[in-house]
Write a protein that holds these residues in place. Structure first.
Motif, PDB file in Angstrom:
ATOM      1  N   GLY A   1      15.432  24.427 -43.144  1.00 59.12           N
ATOM      2  CA  GLY A   1      14.442  23.378 -42.901  1.00 59.12           C
ATOM      3  C   GLY A   1      15.010  21.987 -42.794  1.00 59.12           C
ATOM      4  N   SER A   2      16.307  21.859 -42.531  1.00 61.60           N
ATOM      5  CA  SER A   2      16.967  20.552 -42.449  1.00 61.60           C
ATOM      6  C   SER A   2      18.134  20.655 -41.484  1.00 61.60           C
ATOM      7  CB  SER A   2      17.466  20.112 -43.831  1.00 61.60           C
ATOM      8  OG  SER A   2      18.459  19.109 -43.724  1.00 61.60           O
ATOM      9  N   ALA A   3      18.192  19.762 -40.499  1.00 67.33           N
ATOM     10  CA  ALA A   3      19.308  19.775 -39.551  1.00 67.33           C
ATOM     11  C   ALA A   3      20.642  19.447 -40.227  1.00 67.33           C
ATOM     12  CB  ALA A   3      19.028  18.820 -38.393  1.00 67.33           C
ATOM     13  N   PRO A   4      20.715  18.432 -41.097  1.00 70.51           N
ATOM     14  CA  PRO A   4      21.983  18.183 -41.799  1.00 70.51           C
ATOM     15  C   PRO A   4      22.405  19.349 -42.690  1.00 70.51           C
ATOM     16  CG  PRO A   4      20.616  16.219 -41.872  1.00 70.51           C
ATOM     17  CD  PRO A   4      19.755  17.325 -41.346  1.00 70.51           C
ATOM     18  N   ASP A   5      21.457  19.958 -43.394  1.00 70.48           N
ATOM     19  CA  ASP A   5      21.789  21.128 -44.211  1.00 70.48           C
ATOM     20  C   ASP A   5      22.278  22.272 -43.335  1.00 70.48           C
ATOM     21  OD1 ASP A   5      21.031  19.708 -46.415  1.00 70.48           O
ATOM     22  OD2 ASP A   5      19.305  20.971 -46.928  1.00 70.48           O
TER      23      ASP A   5
ATOM     24  N   ARG B   1      20.957  26.692 -54.417  1.00 72.29           N
ATOM     25  CA  ARG B   1      21.369  25.436 -55.046  1.00 72.29           C
ATOM     26  C   ARG B   1      20.307  24.346 -54.992  1.00 72.29           C
ATOM     27  NH1 ARG B   1      26.314  26.819 -52.151  1.00 72.29           N
ATOM     28  NH2 ARG B   1      25.784  25.318 -50.498  1.00 72.29           N
ATOM     29  N   ARG B   2      19.202  24.564 -54.314  1.00 74.58           N
ATOM     30  CA  ARG B   2      18.219  23.497 -54.191  1.00 74.58           C
ATOM     31  C   ARG B   2      16.829  24.065 -53.995  1.00 74.58           C
ATOM     32  NH1 ARG B   2      16.246  23.954 -49.542  1.00 74.58           N
ATOM     33  NH2 ARG B   2      17.362  24.268 -47.584  1.00 74.58           N
ATOM     34  N   PRO B   3      15.788  23.253 -54.218  1.00 75.28           N
ATOM     35  CA  PRO B   3      14.420  23.741 -54.020  1.00 75.28           C
ATOM     36  C   PRO B   3      14.118  23.911 -52.536  1.00 75.28           C
ATOM     37  CG  PRO B   3      14.406  21.391 -54.498  1.00 75.28           C
ATOM     38  CD  PRO B   3      15.819  21.864 -54.701  1.00 75.28           C
ATOM     39  N   ARG B   4      13.051  24.672 -52.254  1.00 72.00           N
ATOM     40  CA  ARG B   4      12.647  24.837 -50.868  1.00 72.00           C
ATOM     41  C   ARG B   4      12.120  23.522 -50.316  1.00 72.00           C
ATOM     42  NH1 ARG B   4       6.894  25.869 -50.243  1.00 72.00           N
ATOM     43  NH2 ARG B   4       5.854  25.888 -52.278  1.00 72.00           N
ATOM     44  N   ARG B   5      12.208  23.377 -49.016  1.00 75.22           N
ATOM     45  CA  ARG B   5      11.718  22.167 -48.361  1.00 75.22           C
ATOM     46  C   ARG B   5      10.271  22.372 -47.917  1.00 75.22           C
ATOM     47  NH1 ARG B   5      15.361  18.192 -47.000  1.00 75.22           N
ATOM     48  NH2 ARG B   5      17.534  18.671 -47.465  1.00 75.22           N
ATOM     49  N   VAL B   6       9.445  21.359 -48.128  1.00 76.87           N
ATOM     50  CA  VAL B   6       8.017  21.465 -47.839  1.00 76.87           C
ATOM     51  C   VAL B   6       7.562  20.230 -47.068  1.00 76.87           C
ATOM     52  CG1 VAL B   6       7.557  22.867 -49.880  1.00 76.87           C
ATOM     53  CG2 VAL B   6       7.391  20.366 -50.030  1.00 76.87           C
ATOM     54  N   LEU B   7       6.325  20.255 -46.639  1.00 77.34           N
ATOM     55  CA  LEU B   7       5.643  19.095 -46.081  1.00 77.34           C
ATOM     56  C   LEU B   7       4.690  18.534 -47.132  1.00 77.34           C
ATOM     57  CD1 LEU B   7       4.816  20.477 -42.527  1.00 77.34           C
ATOM     58  CD2 LEU B   7       6.476  18.669 -43.065  1.00 77.34           C
TER      59      LEU B   7
ATOM     60  N   GLN C   1       9.407  28.448 -45.168  1.00 76.02           N
ATOM     61  CA  GLN C   1       9.869  27.928 -46.453  1.00 76.02           C
ATOM     62  C   GLN C   1       9.057  28.470 -47.623  1.00 76.02           C
ATOM     63  OE1 GLN C   1      12.799  26.070 -46.108  1.00 76.02           O
ATOM     64  NE2 GLN C   1      12.347  26.730 -44.010  1.00 76.02           N
ATOM     65  N   HIS C   2       7.908  29.066 -47.332  1.00 74.21           N
ATOM     66  CA  HIS C   2       7.089  29.676 -48.403  1.00 74.21           C
ATOM     67  C   HIS C   2       7.558  31.078 -48.751  1.00 74.21           C
ATOM     68  CE1 HIS C   2       3.885  26.624 -48.809  1.00 74.21           C
ATOM     69  NE2 HIS C   2       4.165  26.363 -47.545  1.00 74.21           N
ATOM     70  N   LEU C   3       8.500  31.596 -47.993  1.00 73.26           N
ATOM     71  CA  LEU C   3       8.991  32.941 -48.246  1.00 73.26           C
ATOM     72  C   LEU C   3      10.161  32.926 -49.219  1.00 73.26           C
ATOM     73  CD1 LEU C   3       9.112  34.296 -44.568  1.00 73.26           C
ATOM     74  CD2 LEU C   3       7.304  34.689 -46.276  1.00 73.26           C
ATOM     75  N   PRO C   4      10.280  33.937 -50.075  1.00 72.57           N
ATOM     76  CA  PRO C   4      11.539  34.102 -50.809  1.00 72.57           C
ATOM     77  C   PRO C   4      12.695  34.172 -49.819  1.00 72.57           C
ATOM     78  CG  PRO C   4       9.855  35.608 -51.628  1.00 72.57           C
ATOM     79  CD  PRO C   4       9.297  34.992 -50.375  1.00 72.57           C
ATOM     80  N   ALA C   5      13.857  33.753 -50.267  1.00 72.28           N
ATOM     81  CA  ALA C   5      14.982  33.563 -49.344  1.00 72.28           C
ATOM     82  C   ALA C   5      15.315  34.812 -48.538  1.00 72.28           C
ATOM     83  CB  ALA C   5      16.202  33.087 -50.125  1.00 72.28           C
ATOM     84  N   ARG C   6      15.344  35.971 -49.180  1.00 75.36           N
ATOM     85  CA  ARG C   6      15.730  37.186 -48.454  1.00 75.36           C
ATOM     86  C   ARG C   6      14.631  37.652 -47.500  1.00 75.36           C
ATOM     87  NH1 ARG C   6      20.467  39.194 -50.297  1.00 75.36           N
ATOM     88  NH2 ARG C   6      20.133  41.349 -49.632  1.00 75.36           N
TER      89      ARG C   6
END
Length: 345
Positions: A43-47, A90-96, A154-159
């Motif tokens: 959810g982030s271009a730099p990431d 390493r970080r929280p999910r990104r949201v609006l 971003q609401h989904l678990p990572a896997r």
């Protein structure tokens, strides 16, 4: 690197022998699509850039062990996906802001901005490349970077997120996904079904790609012209005419957002369109209509970058304005920090 190293097999052999130029050429064709893949995950271009750099370094170091049992593409996506999964740990999910808390009172004050890395960020269209639609893919490439889709991911678990993207966006087979994520075929199927349920509940009835196609070029040009004109003339009434009744406006990193045409109008009259001068440039982001906003600065006597507004359309009206107010956002989009305009000299 020799000019006759032109096909993948020759490049692969040279790269496995330690030829860095051959490796760079080998992965160049895959790099844009891998970057978009990492963006969907993070959810982030730099990431996404950080994760991709890490993945390509891992691939370079692991290349001597690549035996070709899978395609190079599949191998690279496996490495990139796992780099993203580690980043997510390493970080929280990104949201609006609409996912962070309830709508605000337009007559009140903006909450303090959250500067932590919790906000979804926009994606420049020029990073997208034309990729042939995989027969087994459920979503098209541009549709799969739309703000609503990436926000839903971003609401989904990572896997689950990884399974859905690999299967439904990239078109990998269930067996390939299972191999990439070290899961059983049954676990992949189960994760995919749960991911579908969550994402389908959060997506609008029509994607922005379908909506843009239904509007047509002439009508879209008219809407763009009216929007730019209304902002630059600070004409709230003209701007509000372009909105749906339930339109929203959000401004990450501010938590505050407003819902409903009347609330959006009240906010515009109270804050951005009172005593300010704007230069607004039509743009594109996340496969959607967007506008780069520049705010007049008396100090520099020019218009300074303010943010990128990504627009969500419904029929021929604006249903969503997400104003991404990143002071460095112009760098992501390859845009200038300042622009000239009427009365700027």
């Amino acid at each position: 690197m020799r000019g006759d190293l032109v096909n993948e097999a020759e490049l692969l052999a040279a790269a496995k022998g330690g030829n860095e130029d051959a490796y760079a050429s080998l992965v160049a064709a895959h790099r844009p699509a891998l970057h978009a893949h990492c963006y969907r995950m993070l959810g982030s271009a730099p990431d996404a850039e950080d994760a991709l750099q890490e993945a390509l370094l891992r691939a370079w170091k692991g290349l001597p062990r690549f035996e070709g049992r899978s395609s190079l593409r599949s191998w690279l996506y496996t490495i990139a996906t796992n780099a993203c999964l580690k980043a997510i740990e390493r970080r929280p999910r990104r949201v609006l802001p609409v996912d962070y808390g309830p709508a605000g009172d337009p007559h009140g004050e903006l909450d303090e901005p959250l500067v932590e890395s919790v906000w979804l960020e926009p994606y420049p269209d020029d990073r997208l490349v034309a990729v042939e639609h995989a027969p087994d893919a459920r979503y098209e490439q541009r549709e799969s970077v739309e703000v609503a889709f990436v926000a839903a991911l971003q609401h989904l678990p990572a896997r689950q997120r990884a399974v859905l993207i690999l299967r439904d966006v990239l078109g990998f087979s269930g067996a390939e996904v299972a191999d990439a994520l070290d899961m059983s075929a049954a676990a992949v199927y189960s994760a995919l079904q749960r991911a579908h349920k969550t994402v389908d509940e959060k997506l609008p009835a029509l994607s922005q790609q379908a909506t843009l196609a239904s509007i047509g070029d002439a009508q879209l040009r008219s809407l763009v012209h009216r929007y730019v004109d209304a902002w630059e003339r600070a004409d709230v009434d003209a701007l509000v005419e372009l909105l749906t009744e339930d339109a929203i406006i959000a401004m990450p990193p501010y938590r505050t957002w407003y819902a409903g045409r009347d609330a959006v109008a009240a906010f515009l009259r109270k804050t951005p369109l009172v005593g300010e001068r704007w230069r607004v440039l039509p743009s594109h982001a996340n496969g959607q209509l967007a506008f780069a906003h520049y705010l007049w600065s008396d100090e520099t006597r020019t218009y300074a970058w303010h943010g990128m507004e990504v627009i969500g359309l419904r029929d021929d009206r604006i249903a969503e304005i997400i104003a991404f107010l990143d002071p460095e956002g112009h760098r992501v989009f390859g845009l200038p920090a300042t622009v000239d305009g009427p009365n700027s000299r």
